[in-house]
Scaffold this motif. Structure first.
Motif, PDB file in Angstrom:
ATOM      1  N   SER A   1       0.827  -1.207   0.000  1.00  0.00           N
ATOM      2  CA  SER A   1       0.000   0.000   0.000  1.00  0.00           C
ATOM      3  C   SER A   1       0.859   1.254   0.000  1.00  0.00           C
ATOM      4  O   SER A   1       1.979   1.265   0.509  1.00  0.00           O
ATOM      5  N   LYS A   2       0.315   2.317  -0.594  1.00  0.00           N
ATOM      6  CA  LYS A   2       0.979   3.616  -0.618  1.00  0.00           C
ATOM      7  C   LYS A   2       0.171   4.576   0.250  1.00  0.00           C
ATOM      8  O   LYS A   2      -1.003   4.832  -0.016  1.00  0.00           O
ATOM      9  N   VAL A   3       0.815   5.092   1.289  1.00  0.00           N
ATOM     10  CA  VAL A   3       0.128   5.901   2.291  1.00  0.00           C
ATOM     11  C   VAL A   3       0.735   7.299   2.333  1.00  0.00           C
ATOM     12  O   VAL A   3       1.959   7.459   2.396  1.00  0.00           O
TER      13      VAL A   3
ATOM     14  N   TYR B   1      -1.969   7.738  -4.299  1.00  0.00           N
ATOM     15  CA  TYR B   1      -1.846   7.052  -3.019  1.00  0.00           C
ATOM     16  C   TYR B   1      -3.125   6.269  -2.705  1.00  0.00           C
ATOM     17  O   TYR B   1      -4.213   6.642  -3.137  1.00  0.00           O
ATOM     18  N   ASN B   2      -2.985   5.187  -1.948  1.00  0.00           N
ATOM     19  CA  ASN B   2      -4.125   4.332  -1.608  1.00  0.00           C
ATOM     20  C   ASN B   2      -4.912   4.849  -0.421  1.00  0.00           C
ATOM     21  O   ASN B   2      -6.132   4.659  -0.343  1.00  0.00           O
ATOM     22  N   VAL B   3      -4.221   5.487   0.520  1.00  0.00           N
ATOM     23  CA  VAL B   3      -4.853   5.997   1.739  1.00  0.00           C
ATOM     24  C   VAL B   3      -4.152   7.295   2.124  1.00  0.00           C
ATOM     25  O   VAL B   3      -2.926   7.413   2.005  1.00  0.00           O
TER      26      VAL B   3
ATOM     27  N   ASN C   1     -11.074   9.219  -5.199  1.00  0.00           N
ATOM     28  CA  ASN C   1     -11.519   7.994  -4.532  1.00  0.00           C
ATOM     29  C   ASN C   1     -10.433   7.425  -3.615  1.00  0.00           C
ATOM     30  O   ASN C   1     -10.158   6.215  -3.609  1.00  0.00           O
ATOM     31  N   ILE C   2      -9.829   8.300  -2.810  1.00  0.00           N
ATOM     32  CA  ILE C   2      -8.813   7.901  -1.835  1.00  0.00           C
ATOM     33  C   ILE C   2      -9.416   8.013  -0.434  1.00  0.00           C
ATOM     34  O   ILE C   2      -9.831   9.112  -0.030  1.00  0.00           O
ATOM     35  N   PRO C   3      -9.488   6.941   0.331  1.00  0.00           N
ATOM     36  CA  PRO C   3      -9.997   7.042   1.706  1.00  0.00           C
ATOM     37  C   PRO C   3      -9.098   7.948   2.552  1.00  0.00           C
ATOM     38  O   PRO C   3      -7.869   7.926   2.410  1.00  0.00           O
ATOM     39  N   VAL C   4      -9.722   8.738   3.421  1.00  0.00           N
ATOM     40  CA  VAL C   4      -8.991   9.618   4.333  1.00  0.00           C
ATOM     41  C   VAL C   4      -9.273   9.181   5.767  1.00  0.00           C
ATOM     42  O   VAL C   4     -10.425   9.191   6.215  1.00  0.00           O
ATOM     43  N   ILE C   5      -8.223   8.797   6.480  1.00  0.00           N
ATOM     44  CA  ILE C   5      -8.341   8.503   7.907  1.00  0.00           C
ATOM     45  C   ILE C   5      -8.186   9.825   8.659  1.00  0.00           C
ATOM     46  O   ILE C   5      -7.224  10.557   8.452  1.00  0.00           O
ATOM     47  N   PHE C   6      -9.150  10.103   9.543  1.00  0.00           N
ATOM     48  CA  PHE C   6      -9.224  11.409  10.209  1.00  0.00           C
ATOM     49  C   PHE C   6      -9.259  11.200  11.729  1.00  0.00           C
ATOM     50  O   PHE C   6     -10.294  10.865  12.290  1.00  0.00           O
ATOM     51  N   PRO C   7      -8.108  11.376  12.413  1.00  0.00           N
ATOM     52  CA  PRO C   7      -8.070  11.189  13.867  1.00  0.00           C
ATOM     53  C   PRO C   7      -8.225  12.497  14.638  1.00  0.00           C
ATOM     54  O   PRO C   7      -7.862  13.575  14.148  1.00  0.00           O
ATOM     55  N   ILE C   8      -8.756  12.383  15.846  1.00  0.00           N
ATOM     56  CA  ILE C   8      -8.869  13.518  16.755  1.00  0.00           C
ATOM     57  C   ILE C   8      -8.419  13.060  18.144  1.00  0.00           C
ATOM     58  O   ILE C   8      -8.851  12.008  18.626  1.00  0.00           O
ATOM     59  N   ASN C   9      -7.553  13.856  18.793  1.00  0.00           N
ATOM     60  CA  ASN C   9      -7.178  13.623  20.184  1.00  0.00           C
ATOM     61  C   ASN C   9      -7.960  14.592  21.050  1.00  0.00           C
ATOM     62  O   ASN C   9      -7.899  15.801  20.839  1.00  0.00           O
TER      63      ASN C   9
ATOM     64  N   MET D   1     -10.284   9.435  19.012  1.00  0.00           N
ATOM     65  CA  MET D   1     -11.384   9.261  18.059  1.00  0.00           C
ATOM     66  C   MET D   1     -10.815   9.211  16.644  1.00  0.00           C
ATOM     67  O   MET D   1      -9.967  10.017  16.282  1.00  0.00           O
ATOM     68  N   VAL D   2     -11.293   8.255  15.843  1.00  0.00           N
ATOM     69  CA  VAL D   2     -10.837   8.136  14.460  1.00  0.00           C
ATOM     70  C   VAL D   2     -12.012   7.720  13.589  1.00  0.00           C
ATOM     71  O   VAL D   2     -12.822   6.867  13.978  1.00  0.00           O
ATOM     72  N   THR D   3     -12.097   8.314  12.401  1.00  0.00           N
ATOM     73  CA  THR D   3     -13.090   7.896  11.425  1.00  0.00           C
ATOM     74  C   THR D   3     -12.462   7.888  10.034  1.00  0.00           C
ATOM     75  O   THR D   3     -11.312   8.287   9.857  1.00  0.00           O
ATOM     76  N   VAL D   4     -13.234   7.432   9.060  1.00  0.00           N
ATOM     77  CA  VAL D   4     -12.763   7.386   7.670  1.00  0.00           C
ATOM     78  C   VAL D   4     -13.775   8.093   6.780  1.00  0.00           C
ATOM     79  O   VAL D   4     -14.984   7.854   6.873  1.00  0.00           O
ATOM     80  N   PHE D   5     -13.261   8.970   5.930  1.00  0.00           N
ATOM     81  CA  PHE D   5     -14.065   9.604   4.888  1.00  0.00           C
ATOM     82  C   PHE D   5     -13.742   8.928   3.560  1.00  0.00           C
ATOM     83  O   PHE D   5     -12.576   8.873   3.155  1.00  0.00           O
TER      84      PHE D   5
END
Length: 255
Positions: free
Chosen positions: A23-25, A110-112, A136-144, A150-154
């Motif tokens: 994977s390419k991140v 990139y894949n993610v 069409n690249i998923p985005v991981i979105f964390p919050i401290n 907390m983490v979600t994916v768009f």
């Protein structure tokens, strides 16, 4: 598979490990992102882009990857050194600059994307999410958030960040008020107990107010991000916005 990853096998299958390695991140922002980067490389990510234009300050040392000798150096250079010490063969692209609309095309292919851009740069964050949706690249979105991770994916199955922030998302990048409204809406009340005084203060300030953060929460958040990455690249079920994966260190649930 590289030898240093052999202890991953048994929890991760060799097939899953292979997909992670290929994977390419793209990891944007090297505050909490510096910790995430280290865990991603230990997970087996072998193709990584890191981007940040900031330098290490003393106030980073309570929660980020860096040590005292790094203060004053660029975050990209110190993160690069740490990552290459873990995996000397790492295919690492280093972008020692803040992101803007002009350089966002570096993310294509990139894949993610892992979005740990400072929340004060809301317009850049929105532009990243817009490009990711187009590509069409998923985005991981964390919050401290205090003791809460907390983490979600768009992605194409989720709501957009624009949907969640509302029409005011671009209206004012100089203070924390709209993020405070966002957190009030999407974070369970008990997750805000240790954060309430800050939110009340920040929502009334005209200037940007840096949020208090502690190392334990950043490392817990990095663990959630790493887990989501493994799920995404292996086509497993994962959480989509507006829902979040949450871990409350102050209220752990012991099975």
């Amino acid at each position: 598979m590289q030898d240093f990853l052999e202890r991953n096998i048994g929890i991760i299958s060799e097939e899953e490990q292979g997909k992670i390695s290929k994977s390419k991140v793209a990891l944007l922002g090297l505050g909490a992102g510096s910790v995430i980067a280290g865990l991603l490389v230990r997970l087996g990510v072998e193709h990584l882009l890191i981007a940040d234009g900031d330098t290490v300050s003393k106030s980073n040392l309570n929660r980020q990857l860096y040590v005292a000798d790094d203060v004053g150096s660029s975050k990209t250079s110190r993160t690069e050194k740490a990552l290459k010490a873990i995996n000397p063969k790492l295919d690492l692209t280093v972008y020692d600059s803040y992101l803007s609309d002009s350089n966002l095309p570096i993310l294509k292919g990139y894949n993610v994307i892992v979005d740990t851009i400072d929340l004060s740069a809301v317009n850049v964050i929105m532009s990243v999410h817009s490009l990711a949706r187009q590509e069409n690249i998923p985005v991981i979105f964390p919050i401290n958030l205090g003791w809460k991770s907390m983490v979600t994916v768009f992605d194409d199955k989720s709501e957009t960040l624009d949907d969640m922030l509302g029409d005011s998302s671009r209206a004012d990048t100089g203070n924390f008020s709209f993020w405070a409204t966002f957190l009030e809406k999407y974070v369970p009340e008990h997750g805000l107990e240790k954060y309430r005084a800050f939110l009340d203060k920040a929502s009334k300030m005209e200037d940007w107010c840096p949020a208090p953060q502690i190392g334990a929460t950043v490392y817990a958040t990095a663990s959630l991000v790493t887990t989501l990455l493994a799920k995404i690249v292996n086509d497993q079920t994962y959480t989509h916005a507006p829902k979040f994966d949450c871990l409350d260190l102050f209220r752990p649930e012991i099975e």
